[in-house]
Design a protein around this motif. Sequence first.
Motif, short mmCIF file in Angstrom:
data_model
loop_
_atom_site.label_atom_id
_atom_site.label_comp_id
_atom_site.label_asym_id
_atom_site.label_seq_id
_atom_site.Cartn_x
_atom_site.Cartn_y
_atom_site.Cartn_z
N PHE B 97 14.72 182.17 10.71
CA PHE B 97 14.12 181.52 9.44
C PHE B 97 12.60 181.26 9.68
O PHE B 97 11.75 181.61 9.03
CB PHE B 97 14.84 180.63 8.92
N ALA B 98 12.30 180.60 10.78
CA ALA B 98 10.99 180.11 11.09
C ALA B 98 9.93 181.39 11.15
O ALA B 98 9.01 181.26 10.83
CB ALA B 98 10.95 179.05 12.31
N ARG B 99 10.66 182.35 11.98
CA ARG B 99 9.78 183.51 12.51
C ARG B 99 9.50 184.17 11.21
O ARG B 99 8.36 185.00 11.14
CB ARG B 99 10.44 184.39 13.58
N SER B 100 10.48 184.43 10.28
CA SER B 100 10.20 185.15 9.05
C SER B 100 9.14 184.53 8.32
O SER B 100 8.59 185.23 7.39
CB SER B 100 11.73 185.41 8.34
N ARG B 101 8.83 183.20 8.37
CA ARG B 101 8.02 182.69 7.60
C ARG B 101 6.54 182.36 8.34
O ARG B 101 5.82 181.65 7.83
CB ARG B 101 8.59 181.48 6.72
N GLY B 102 6.54 182.43 9.53
CA GLY B 102 5.60 182.02 10.39
C GLY B 102 5.61 180.66 10.26
O GLY B 102 4.29 180.48 10.55
N ALA B 103 6.65 179.97 10.40
CA ALA B 103 6.59 178.52 10.38
C ALA B 103 6.58 178.11 11.69
O ALA B 103 7.54 178.42 12.75
CB ALA B 103 7.60 178.16 9.37
N GLU B 104 6.08 176.97 12.22
CA GLU B 104 6.34 176.24 13.27
C GLU B 104 7.70 175.34 13.44
O GLU B 104 8.07 174.81 12.52
CB GLU B 104 5.16 175.21 13.59
N LEU B 105 8.24 175.71 14.49
CA LEU B 105 9.65 175.17 14.96
C LEU B 105 9.57 174.50 16.45
O LEU B 105 9.49 175.00 17.23
CB LEU B 105 10.71 176.18 14.87
N ILE B 106 9.79 173.09 16.13
CA ILE B 106 10.42 172.36 17.53
C ILE B 106 11.62 172.35 17.73
O ILE B 106 12.46 172.11 17.02
CB ILE B 106 9.79 170.90 17.31
N VAL B 107 12.09 172.72 19.05
CA VAL B 107 13.43 173.08 19.49
C VAL B 107 13.68 171.86 20.70
O VAL B 107 12.90 171.85 21.50
CB VAL B 107 13.82 174.33 19.99
N HIS B 108 14.93 171.00 20.21
CA HIS B 108 15.15 170.17 21.17
C HIS B 108 16.49 170.32 21.76
O HIS B 108 17.48 170.31 20.90
CB HIS B 108 14.79 168.80 20.82
#
Lengths: 83, 300
Positions: B97-108
């Motif tokens: 989802f994040a990639r498809s919208r070019g959105a920043e995602l923090i993964v923990h």
Amino acid sequence: MPVSAQLNIGPDWEYDAAMRVVLQHPKRETEIHGPRTVGQLLKRLNLLPEAVLVLRGDELITEDEALKESDTLEIRPVISGGA
Amino acid sequence: MRCRRCGGRAVLKMARHNTSVCASCLNDYVLEQVKRAVKDQAMFGRGDRILVAVSGGKDSLALWDILMRMGYDTVGLHIQQGIGTYSEASFEKTDGFARSRGAELIVHSLQEEEGAGVLELAELTDRSPCSACGVMKRYNFNKIAYDRGFDVLATGHNLDDEASRLLGNILRWQEDYLAKQSPTLPATHEKLVKKVKPLFRLAEREITAYAVVNRIDYVIEECPMSAGSKMLVNKEVLNRLEAESPGTKQSFYLGFLERQRPSDLSREDEKIQSCTRCGQPTTATVCSYCRILDKVKAAP
């Protein structure tokens, strides 16, 4: 003569539909005869309309939608949550 | 069935509003409800940086989608819980989802950062998996939001979540929890970030429909740990009432909010202090997170 009379079955089966239904949680598939609308299908499966959505292909359909023998339907649960 | 707003083909009947909507009018309706929620509950403004907690499920991905669509400054936060293929699928959907919208995602990742996934943490601490998961999520949501300078943390809790939680709290008269059950929780400690639930006016079914019509690819599979949870039982009970009397859930929860006193949200008897180990806000001397990690460190 109506088909139901020839087959000596009740009028409810006059337009009998046999559709493939995909259920989730766990994912499984079944074939269901009889319901002519989405609302009737949900009643048959004892499901509350408030707890599910029904999709034909990737389109959402409402409870009054007429069903066809060739339909493949997905019943998508909307409830989730833990704790 | 036709859309009551524009006459197009309806995709959703909403008995509580005595109406039906097409895909386009459903989107308008959802955005109107979120806009109203944000305004009425003073959640955030245009200049605020919003950290959105995203699990990969329909609610959180829909929330992120809606806030981006409304033009807010958002970043996603995904906690990898380490619950087998369920967590793997959850991460894949969130990341996609994040990639498809070019959105920043923090993964923990709990496995990488805390040294154990939810199931192992639950076993080591004699807690239920949902309890261990809850502590880990609440702690990391707040700490990451605080450390990275976000103004507010947004979660995808919907009307059904809040109504069922309210029912559970009333059935057991958990007044402390009742006092804190608000769509906006202010920052009552210097290291506590404000928390908001912008979907609280929308039914779970409406949000799922939004996700479907907007082709949001979410995890349909339910968390394997949630089977038999009280939350699911309460939701089923409320849906039975809703079927008999449409509007029950909204009048129950929104009616509660109308009757809630402002003083309930800043109770003097619950002092929030800094954990003596990590400095994060807690009501105890040592916070639940640190106590859980002690057991991880002591494990052979």
